[in-house]
Design a protein around this motif. Structure first.
Motif, PDB file in Angstrom:
ATOM      1  N   PRO A 202       0.837  -1.213   0.000  1.00 40.77           N
ATOM      2  CA  PRO A 202       0.000   0.000   0.000  1.00 40.77           C
ATOM      3  C   PRO A 202       0.871   1.262   0.000  1.00 40.77           C
ATOM      4  N   GLY A 203       0.569   2.170  -0.895  1.00 39.85           N
ATOM      5  CA  GLY A 203       1.300   3.425  -0.966  1.00 39.85           C
ATOM      6  C   GLY A 203       2.612   3.351  -1.719  1.00 39.85           C
ATOM      7  N   ALA A 204       2.950   2.164  -2.261  1.00 39.98           N
ATOM      8  CA  ALA A 204       4.237   2.012  -2.937  1.00 39.98           C
ATOM      9  C   ALA A 204       4.306   2.861  -4.208  1.00 39.98           C
ATOM     10  N   ALA A 205       3.228   2.889  -4.966  1.00 38.14           N
ATOM     11  CA  ALA A 205       3.241   3.665  -6.210  1.00 38.14           C
ATOM     12  C   ALA A 205       3.442   5.146  -5.919  1.00 38.14           C
ATOM     13  N   ARG A 206       2.752   5.642  -4.897  1.00 33.47           N
ATOM     14  CA  ARG A 206       2.900   7.053  -4.519  1.00 33.47           C
ATOM     15  C   ARG A 206       4.328   7.347  -4.057  1.00 33.47           C
ATOM     16  N   ALA A 207       4.905   6.427  -3.300  1.00 35.75           N
ATOM     17  CA  ALA A 207       6.281   6.609  -2.830  1.00 35.75           C
ATOM     18  C   ALA A 207       7.264   6.580  -3.998  1.00 35.75           C
ATOM     19  N   LEU A 208       6.988   5.751  -5.004  1.00 36.32           N
ATOM     20  CA  LEU A 208       7.863   5.695  -6.174  1.00 36.32           C
ATOM     21  C   LEU A 208       7.812   7.005  -6.951  1.00 36.32           C
ATOM     22  N   VAL A 209       6.631   7.565  -7.086  1.00 35.28           N
ATOM     23  CA  VAL A 209       6.493   8.854  -7.771  1.00 35.28           C
ATOM     24  C   VAL A 209       7.285   9.932  -7.030  1.00 35.28           C
ATOM     25  N   ALA A 210       7.166   9.933  -5.710  1.00 41.82           N
ATOM     26  CA  ALA A 210       7.907  10.920  -4.909  1.00 41.82           C
ATOM     27  C   ALA A 210       9.420  10.735  -5.071  1.00 41.82           C
ATOM     28  N   LEU A 211       9.859   9.478  -5.151  1.00 43.66           N
ATOM     29  CA  LEU A 211      11.277   9.201  -5.360  1.00 43.66           C
ATOM     30  C   LEU A 211      11.724   9.703  -6.727  1.00 43.66           C
ATOM     31  N   GLU A 212      10.913   9.458  -7.756  1.00 45.46           N
ATOM     32  CA  GLU A 212      11.243   9.925  -9.105  1.00 45.46           C
ATOM     33  C   GLU A 212      11.367  11.457  -9.132  1.00 45.46           C
ATOM     34  N   GLN A 213      10.443  12.128  -8.468  1.00 43.06           N
ATOM     35  CA  GLN A 213      10.491  13.591  -8.447  1.00 43.06           C
ATOM     36  C   GLN A 213      11.728  14.093  -7.717  1.00 43.06           C
ATOM     37  N   ALA A 214      12.099  13.426  -6.649  1.00 43.30           N
ATOM     38  CA  ALA A 214      13.271  13.851  -5.886  1.00 43.30           C
ATOM     39  C   ALA A 214      14.559  13.624  -6.656  1.00 43.30           C
ATOM     40  N   ALA A 215      14.585  12.587  -7.502  1.00 43.42           N
ATOM     41  CA  ALA A 215      15.809  12.229  -8.214  1.00 43.42           C
ATOM     42  C   ALA A 215      15.926  12.859  -9.592  1.00 43.42           C
ATOM     43  N   ALA A 216      14.853  13.473 -10.089  1.00 43.79           N
ATOM     44  CA  ALA A 216      14.798  13.920 -11.487  1.00 43.79           C
ATOM     45  C   ALA A 216      15.946  14.847 -11.871  1.00 43.79           C
ATOM     46  N   ALA A 217      16.364  15.711 -10.953  1.00 46.53           N
ATOM     47  CA  ALA A 217      17.432  16.664 -11.255  1.00 46.53           C
ATOM     48  C   ALA A 217      18.766  16.273 -10.620  1.00 46.53           C
ATOM     49  N   HIS A 218      18.841  15.076 -10.039  1.00 47.88           N
ATOM     50  CA  HIS A 218      20.087  14.635  -9.411  1.00 47.88           C
ATOM     51  C   HIS A 218      21.184  14.560 -10.470  1.00 47.88           C
ATOM     52  N   PRO A 219      22.362  15.128 -10.207  1.00 45.05           N
ATOM     53  CA  PRO A 219      23.395  15.231 -11.248  1.00 45.05           C
ATOM     54  C   PRO A 219      23.936  13.896 -11.734  1.00 45.05           C
ATOM     55  N   VAL A 220      23.737  12.818 -10.986  1.00 48.71           N
ATOM     56  CA  VAL A 220      24.173  11.492 -11.427  1.00 48.71           C
ATOM     57  C   VAL A 220      22.997  10.644 -11.870  1.00 48.71           C
ATOM     58  N   LEU A 221      21.962  10.580 -11.048  1.00 44.89           N
ATOM     59  CA  LEU A 221      20.827   9.695 -11.322  1.00 44.89           C
ATOM     60  C   LEU A 221      20.068  10.088 -12.586  1.00 44.89           C
ATOM     61  N   ARG A 222      19.981  11.382 -12.884  1.00 43.82           N
ATOM     62  CA  ARG A 222      19.222  11.781 -14.077  1.00 43.82           C
ATOM     63  C   ARG A 222      19.807  11.176 -15.345  1.00 43.82           C
ATOM     64  N   ASP A 223      21.121  10.919 -15.338  1.00 44.73           N
ATOM     65  CA  ASP A 223      21.771  10.445 -16.554  1.00 44.73           C
ATOM     66  C   ASP A 223      21.589   8.950 -16.790  1.00 44.73           C
ATOM     67  N   ILE A 224      20.894   8.248 -15.878  1.00 43.62           N
ATOM     68  CA  ILE A 224      20.566   6.843 -16.132  1.00 43.62           C
ATOM     69  C   ILE A 224      19.071   6.662 -16.365  1.00 43.62           C
ATOM     70  N   ALA A 225      18.330   7.763 -16.475  1.00 42.93           N
ATOM     71  CA  ALA A 225      16.886   7.691 -16.676  1.00 42.93           C
ATOM     72  C   ALA A 225      16.548   7.129 -18.056  1.00 42.93           C
ATOM     73  N   THR A 226      15.392   6.499 -18.166  1.00 40.97           N
ATOM     74  CA  THR A 226      14.940   5.964 -19.452  1.00 40.97           C
ATOM     75  C   THR A 226      14.834   7.067 -20.490  1.00 40.97           C
ATOM     76  N   GLN A 227      14.335   8.230 -20.067  1.00 39.34           N
ATOM     77  CA  GLN A 227      14.223   9.375 -20.958  1.00 39.34           C
ATOM     78  C   GLN A 227      14.826  10.603 -20.288  1.00 39.34           C
TER      79      GLN A 227
END
Length: 234
Positions: A202-227
């Motif tokens: 329960p709540g895993a999808a919402r937590a994943l979205v929050a994680l994606e938003q937090a990592a979107a501009a990360h200087p390392v993690l953004r460069d391994i994103a699908t898009q």
């Protein structure tokens, strides 16, 4: 994440122009996944797409939502013939550069549609993610092929004609006369997480979205994103 960025762009352009109703062109917008919600926000949206079937689906989707979206059949290279120069505040170029014959020419054509101060939103596949995903699937030779291929492909059966690193996208935008903005990663973790983890907690999808938003501009993690998502400013 893309919607978070687009909402900020729309607010900035509305403030700068004094207009709540902006003119938006969605190049290769297909069935209207972005176009219809933008029209629901009150903007004037034109979709240009080569597929008549996709445009028919777009018109049905818009009718069901009770909004009007202009649909034009054509390729990215045809934009200058289909629409007047300097007629758009925002152009969407999502999952298009991978497939057009001339990505630089397509960006130049889209740039011609923008008014001064206009913005282009570019979303494109990332080769680093393709290598990661092939390796996770046990396709180690294909993962290595991605890393050495100038188009970021894993072989002749790869359905994606080309992929772009963050540096390549920024370079294309600059070459087309845009000032590139910050890049964001889209689907950094989402394509790696087993669906059973989302379905069973329960709540895993919402937590994943929050994680994606937090990592979107990360200087390392953004460069391994699908898009990768990059804005270009006129």
């Amino acid at each position: 994440m893309v919607w978070d960025v687009l909402r900020a762009v729309l607010a900035e352009r509305s403030s700068a122009t004094g207009r709540d109703r902006l003119d938006i062109v969605d190049a290769g917008g297909g069935t209207g996944g972005f176009a219809v919600p933008l029209a629901e926000l009150g903007h004037a949206v034109t979709v240009v797409d080569p597929s008549p079937d996709s445009l028919a689906a777009l018109e049905r989707r818009a009718a069901e939502a009770g909004v009007g979206v202009r649909a034009l059949q054509g390729d990215a290279a045809d934009l200058g013939d289909l629409l007047p120069a300097g007629s758009a505040d925002l152009v969407l170029c999502h999952s298009v550069l991978e497939y057009v014959e001339d990505p630089a020419g397509a960006l130049a054509a889209m740039g011609g549609l923008l008014r001064a101060g206009g913005v282009i939103s570019v979303l494109a596949a990332n080769p680093v993610a393709a290598a990661l995903h092939r390796s996770v699937a046990g396709r180690f030779d294909e993962a290595r092929e991605v890393l050495g291929d100038p188009e970021g492909r894993w072989g002749d059966r790869d359905p994606t004609p080309r992929r772009f690193t963050r540096e390549a996208l920024s370079g294309l935008l600059a070459g087309a006369g845009f000032t590139p903005g910050d890049a964001h990663g889209v689907r950094i973790f989402a394509d790696l997480v087993p669906s059973r983890l989302l379905d069973g907690e329960p709540g895993a999808a919402r937590a994943l979205v929050a994680l994606e938003q937090a990592a979107a501009a990360h200087p390392v993690l953004r460069d391994i994103a699908t898009q990768l998502h990059v804005l270009g400013h006129r």
